[in-house]
Write a protein that holds these residues in place. Structure first.
Motif, PDB file in Angstrom:
ATOM      1  N   MET A 101      -2.661  13.061   4.033  1.00  0.00           N
ATOM      2  CA  MET A 101      -2.152  11.725   3.724  1.00  0.00           C
ATOM      3  C   MET A 101      -2.725  11.257   2.386  1.00  0.00           C
ATOM      4  SD  MET A 101      -2.062   8.379   6.174  1.00  0.00           S
ATOM      5  CE  MET A 101      -3.838   8.192   6.318  1.00  0.00           C
ATOM      6  N   THR A 102      -1.833  10.892   1.477  1.00  0.00           N
ATOM      7  CA  THR A 102      -2.240  10.397   0.166  1.00  0.00           C
ATOM      8  C   THR A 102      -2.081   8.880   0.150  1.00  0.00           C
ATOM      9  OG1 THR A 102      -1.487  12.457  -0.868  1.00  0.00           O
ATOM     10  CG2 THR A 102      -1.870  10.576  -2.320  1.00  0.00           C
ATOM     11  N   VAL A 103      -3.138   8.194  -0.237  1.00  0.00           N
ATOM     12  CA  VAL A 103      -3.150   6.726  -0.210  1.00  0.00           C
ATOM     13  C   VAL A 103      -3.627   6.195  -1.557  1.00  0.00           C
ATOM     14  CG1 VAL A 103      -4.022   4.676   0.983  1.00  0.00           C
ATOM     15  CG2 VAL A 103      -3.737   6.817   2.239  1.00  0.00           C
ATOM     16  N   SER A 104      -3.003   5.133  -2.020  1.00  0.00           N
ATOM     17  CA  SER A 104      -3.410   4.493  -3.274  1.00  0.00           C
ATOM     18  C   SER A 104      -4.086   3.159  -2.988  1.00  0.00           C
ATOM     19  CB  SER A 104      -2.199   4.259  -4.178  1.00  0.00           C
ATOM     20  OG  SER A 104      -1.667   5.487  -4.621  1.00  0.00           O
ATOM     21  N   ILE A 105      -5.179   2.912  -3.703  1.00  0.00           N
ATOM     22  CA  ILE A 105      -5.883   1.630  -3.604  1.00  0.00           C
ATOM     23  C   ILE A 105      -5.656   0.894  -4.928  1.00  0.00           C
ATOM     24  CG2 ILE A 105      -8.094   0.475  -3.257  1.00  0.00           C
ATOM     25  CD1 ILE A 105      -9.123   3.005  -1.940  1.00  0.00           C
ATOM     26  N   GLN A 135      -7.720   1.606 -13.192  1.00  0.00           N
ATOM     27  CA  GLN A 135      -6.480   2.155 -12.659  1.00  0.00           C
ATOM     28  C   GLN A 135      -6.557   2.247 -11.130  1.00  0.00           C
ATOM     29  OE1 GLN A 135      -5.274   5.828 -14.465  1.00  0.00           O
ATOM     30  NE2 GLN A 135      -5.833   5.180 -16.546  1.00  0.00           N
ATOM     31  N   ASP A 136      -5.363   2.358 -10.532  1.00  0.00           N
ATOM     32  CA  ASP A 136      -5.343   2.536  -9.083  1.00  0.00           C
ATOM     33  C   ASP A 136      -6.092   3.816  -8.710  1.00  0.00           C
ATOM     34  OD1 ASP A 136      -3.765   0.332  -9.091  1.00  0.00           O
ATOM     35  OD2 ASP A 136      -1.922   1.344  -8.430  1.00  0.00           O
ATOM     36  N   VAL A 137      -6.840   3.732  -7.611  1.00  0.00           N
ATOM     37  CA  VAL A 137      -7.552   4.905  -7.106  1.00  0.00           C
ATOM     38  C   VAL A 137      -6.685   5.574  -6.049  1.00  0.00           C
ATOM     39  CG1 VAL A 137      -9.514   5.681  -5.726  1.00  0.00           C
ATOM     40  CG2 VAL A 137      -9.876   4.119  -7.638  1.00  0.00           C
ATOM     41  N   GLU A 138      -6.594   6.886  -6.132  1.00  0.00           N
ATOM     42  CA  GLU A 138      -5.823   7.639  -5.152  1.00  0.00           C
ATOM     43  C   GLU A 138      -6.764   8.588  -4.408  1.00  0.00           C
ATOM     44  OE1 GLU A 138      -1.656   9.320  -5.982  1.00  0.00           O
ATOM     45  OE2 GLU A 138      -2.947  11.114  -5.998  1.00  0.00           O
ATOM     46  N   PHE A 139      -6.608   8.648  -3.090  1.00  0.00           N
ATOM     47  CA  PHE A 139      -7.413   9.590  -2.318  1.00  0.00           C
ATOM     48  C   PHE A 139      -6.538  10.305  -1.293  1.00  0.00           C
ATOM     49  CE2 PHE A 139      -7.659   5.763   0.309  1.00  0.00           C
ATOM     50  CZ  PHE A 139      -7.577   6.242   1.605  1.00  0.00           C
ATOM     51  N   MET A 146       0.854  -1.198   0.000  1.00  0.00           N
ATOM     52  CA  MET A 146       0.000   0.000   0.000  1.00  0.00           C
ATOM     53  C   MET A 146       0.886   1.242   0.000  1.00  0.00           C
ATOM     54  SD  MET A 146      -3.022   1.079   2.678  1.00  0.00           S
ATOM     55  CE  MET A 146      -1.953   0.830   4.098  1.00  0.00           C
ATOM     56  N   GLN A 147       0.666   2.099  -0.996  1.00  0.00           N
ATOM     57  CA  GLN A 147       1.453   3.319  -1.126  1.00  0.00           C
ATOM     58  C   GLN A 147       0.816   4.435  -0.299  1.00  0.00           C
ATOM     59  OE1 GLN A 147       1.858   4.239  -5.248  1.00  0.00           O
ATOM     60  NE2 GLN A 147       3.174   2.494  -5.708  1.00  0.00           N
ATOM     61  N   VAL A 148       1.637   5.004   0.601  1.00  0.00           N
ATOM     62  CA  VAL A 148       1.157   6.060   1.489  1.00  0.00           C
ATOM     63  C   VAL A 148       2.207   7.149   1.570  1.00  0.00           C
ATOM     64  CG1 VAL A 148       0.389   6.647   3.817  1.00  0.00           C
ATOM     65  CG2 VAL A 148      -0.116   4.383   2.879  1.00  0.00           C
ATOM     66  N   SER A 149       1.755   8.402   1.476  1.00  0.00           N
ATOM     67  CA  SER A 149       2.653   9.529   1.735  1.00  0.00           C
ATOM     68  C   SER A 149       1.940  10.502   2.660  1.00  0.00           C
ATOM     69  CB  SER A 149       3.054  10.218   0.427  1.00  0.00           C
ATOM     70  OG  SER A 149       1.931  10.814  -0.190  1.00  0.00           O
ATOM     71  N   VAL A 150       2.694  11.082   3.597  1.00  0.00           N
ATOM     72  CA  VAL A 150       2.124  11.996   4.582  1.00  0.00           C
ATOM     73  C   VAL A 150       2.833  13.331   4.495  1.00  0.00           C
ATOM     74  CG1 VAL A 150       1.616  12.384   7.014  1.00  0.00           C
ATOM     75  CG2 VAL A 150       1.601  10.050   6.102  1.00  0.00           C
ATOM     76  N   GLU A 151       2.025  14.392   4.443  1.00  0.00           N
ATOM     77  CA  GLU A 151       2.560  15.745   4.339  1.00  0.00           C
ATOM     78  C   GLU A 151       2.014  16.592   5.485  1.00  0.00           C
ATOM     79  OE1 GLU A 151       2.042  19.630   1.374  1.00  0.00           O
ATOM     80  OE2 GLU A 151       1.177  17.673   0.835  1.00  0.00           O
ATOM     81  N   THR A 152       2.894  17.356   6.136  1.00  0.00           N
ATOM     82  CA  THR A 152       2.459  18.309   7.153  1.00  0.00           C
ATOM     83  C   THR A 152       2.103  19.604   6.457  1.00  0.00           C
ATOM     84  OG1 THR A 152       3.879  17.335   8.849  1.00  0.00           O
ATOM     85  CG2 THR A 152       3.110  19.584   9.228  1.00  0.00           C
ATOM     86  N   GLU A 167     -16.007   2.200   0.684  1.00  0.00           N
ATOM     87  CA  GLU A 167     -15.667   1.326   1.801  1.00  0.00           C
ATOM     88  C   GLU A 167     -14.161   1.075   1.876  1.00  0.00           C
ATOM     89  OE1 GLU A 167     -17.995  -2.211   1.662  1.00  0.00           O
ATOM     90  OE2 GLU A 167     -19.918  -1.141   1.709  1.00  0.00           O
ATOM     91  N   LEU A 168     -13.534   0.901   0.696  1.00  0.00           N
ATOM     92  CA  LEU A 168     -12.093   0.632   0.685  1.00  0.00           C
ATOM     93  C   LEU A 168     -11.289   1.858   1.128  1.00  0.00           C
ATOM     94  CD1 LEU A 168     -11.581  -1.538  -2.534  1.00  0.00           C
ATOM     95  CD2 LEU A 168     -11.463  -2.267  -0.155  1.00  0.00           C
ATOM     96  N   MET A 169     -11.772   3.061   0.797  1.00  0.00           N
ATOM     97  CA  MET A 169     -11.070   4.261   1.268  1.00  0.00           C
ATOM     98  C   MET A 169     -11.045   4.289   2.787  1.00  0.00           C
ATOM     99  SD  MET A 169     -11.787   7.511  -1.277  1.00  0.00           S
ATOM    100  CE  MET A 169     -13.552   7.567  -1.009  1.00  0.00           C
ATOM    101  N   GLN A 170     -12.164   3.903   3.405  1.00  0.00           N
ATOM    102  CA  GLN A 170     -12.218   3.874   4.872  1.00  0.00           C
ATOM    103  C   GLN A 170     -11.255   2.821   5.420  1.00  0.00           C
ATOM    104  OE1 GLN A 170     -16.057   2.808   6.534  1.00  0.00           O
ATOM    105  NE2 GLN A 170     -15.687   4.020   8.362  1.00  0.00           N
ATOM    106  N   GLN A 171     -11.282   1.620   4.809  1.00  0.00           N
ATOM    107  CA  GLN A 171     -10.405   0.551   5.278  1.00  0.00           C
ATOM    108  C   GLN A 171      -8.934   0.919   5.107  1.00  0.00           C
ATOM    109  OE1 GLN A 171     -11.414  -3.147   3.373  1.00  0.00           O
ATOM    110  NE2 GLN A 171     -13.613  -2.915   3.813  1.00  0.00           N
ATOM    111  N   TYR A 172      -8.603   1.444   3.921  1.00  0.00           N
ATOM    112  CA  TYR A 172      -7.208   1.772   3.635  1.00  0.00           C
ATOM    113  C   TYR A 172      -6.715   2.943   4.495  1.00  0.00           C
ATOM    114  CZ  TYR A 172      -6.203  -1.437  -0.200  1.00  0.00           C
ATOM    115  OH  TYR A 172      -5.942  -2.576  -0.938  1.00  0.00           O
TER     116      TYR A 172
END
Length: 431
Positions: A15-19, A101-105, A1-7, A69-74
């Protein structure tokens, strides 16, 4: 799972997350297959609708549901992975959302601040010291007797401290006004329960007297239409009563002391006074400690946590004074903001202090607190059992124990100056 966190600013994080597209496709396919077995469409028997037809008609809505639902889980998997504790619910919005394609939120939220606990060695705490003396006990016994006094009719003129039973009709410029009339009203002279000057004019009155009481309503009187106005009350005295106090032995019986034992009653009353005094002294020290903890630590409180505390305070006020959720929603948040901010900041400092000092609500301390709390009840063992049978109730006791350990730890580190004071001074200041 790709995650990046920005202050982004202060306590806010983005926080940017890819599903992965596969996760979305697999779950969407599974749900469409289930739907195909039960869906009803004109021209097809139940369970016989071709999958392509079902996918064409329901595919987009099912995919939208799955992504939600997956955005909540991820999101929750991501904060665990990144070891982040959000201070409130996130604002979540998809930034890339194309089929196949991968979903990014992006989830935007606040985090709790990291608080470094400072030394408390330069803090000065003034600890009041007092005890229940004989004079305090006697005054309390007099108060208890006074609370249980009887009024006995006398055939003489009234004196300060007597009770008069009166009718009165109030007028302003010769006109009666609302709330200025009463019949068989019982008034203790000197109690200060009436407008200033009213009671004094009924001293030396006897049954059957008619007295014209002239007063001026205070400028700050709660009924604005009466404030500052001169009024005349035509008053008829029906009865004069004197206060008759119970004897000490009778007081003992009234307080439930077996056989009216005066010494036992004094012991019980003094024990109750000592318990109240201890609580009041502890409260004064605790207040100083909490103020010192706040003053000694810079805390950036999350706005979301403050907003949640404001909502809780609104609900508490509505429950206390009566009302509904709509009324609570309409209360301005500014009424509670200062106190809510203080509560949140103090809670964060206390939590960090407990963690830094590794304080625990050990079983012995919890038992001791329970025993002390239950001691004022007739069946203390039932009270203790009531708390223990519900984890949420017991957690309240554990919280009390932890807060006391915070106080004790600060006192052990700070400069504590004992100040001799009196029972009367402490209890008069209480609240």
């Amino acid at each position: 799972m790709q995650v990046s966190v920005e202050t982004t600013s202060g306590l806010e994080r983005k926080m940017t997350v890819s599903i992965p597209a596969d996760s979305i496709d697999v779950e969407s396919e599974k749900r469409l297959q289930q739907l195909a077995r039960n869906v009803k469409l004109n021209g097809f028997r139940p369970g016989k609708v071709p999958f392509k037809v079902v996918k064409k008609r329901y595919g987009e809505s099912v995919r939208h549901e799955v992504i939600g639902e997956l955005m909540q889980q991820y999101f929750y998997q991501a904060i665990v992975q990144e070891k982040i504790t959000p201070a409130g619910a996130p604002r979540v919005e998809p930034t890339k959302n194309e089929e196949g394609q991968d979903v990014e939120f992006v989830a935007t939220f606040e985090v709790y601040p990291e608080i470094d606990i400072n030394s408390m060695k330069d803090v000065v705490i003034e600890r009041p010291v007092a005890e229940v003396g004989d004079e305090d006990l006697n005054e309390m016994l007099d108060t208890l007797r006074d609370q249980r006094a009887n009024w006995v009719e006398v055939k003489r003129k009234s004196k300060d401290g007597d009770q008069v039973v009166i009718d009165f009709v109030g007028t302003i410029d010769g006109e009666e006004f609302e709330g200025g009339k009463a019949e068989n009203h019982k008034l203790e002279l000197g109690s200060g329960s009436m407008i200033p000057g009213f009671e004094e004019q009924l001293v030396d009155a006897k049954a059957g007297d008619e007295v014209e009481v002239k007063v001026t309503f205070p400028e700050d009187y709660q009924a604005e239409h009466l404030a500052g106005k001169e009024a005349v009350f035509k008053t008829t005295v029906h009865q004069v009563n004197k206060k008759e106090l119970p004897k000490v032995g009778e007081l003992a019986e009234a307080l439930g002391v077996a056989d009216g034992n005066i010494n036992k009653m004094k012991e019980d009353v003094k024990a109750n006074m000592s318990r109240e005094l201890k609580n009041a002294l502890n409260a004064k020290v605790k207040e100083q400690v909490m103020d010192a903890l706040l003053d000694n630590h810079e805390v950036d409180a999350p706005k979301s946590a403050i907003d949640s505390e404001i909502d809780a305070m609104k609900r508490q006020m509505i429950q206390q004074y009566g009302g509904n959720e709509e009324m609570a929603a309409n209360l301005p948040g500014s009424m509670f903001e200062e106190q809510a901010t203080r509560r949140v900041k103090l809670g964060l400092v206390i939590g960090s202090f407990i963690k830094a000092k590794e304080l625990k609500a050990d079983e012995a301390s919890v038992e001791s607190q329970l025993t002390e709390l239950a001691a004022v009840y007739e069946q203390p063992e039932e009270v203790i059992a009531w708390y223990k049978e519900d984890p949420s109730r017991l957690s309240q006791i554990e919280q009390i124990v932890l807060e006391q350990k915070v106080v004790d730890t600060v006192l052990a580190e700070a400069k504590v100056n004992d100040k001799e004071t009196s029972f009367k001074e402490i209890m008069n200041q209480k609240g």
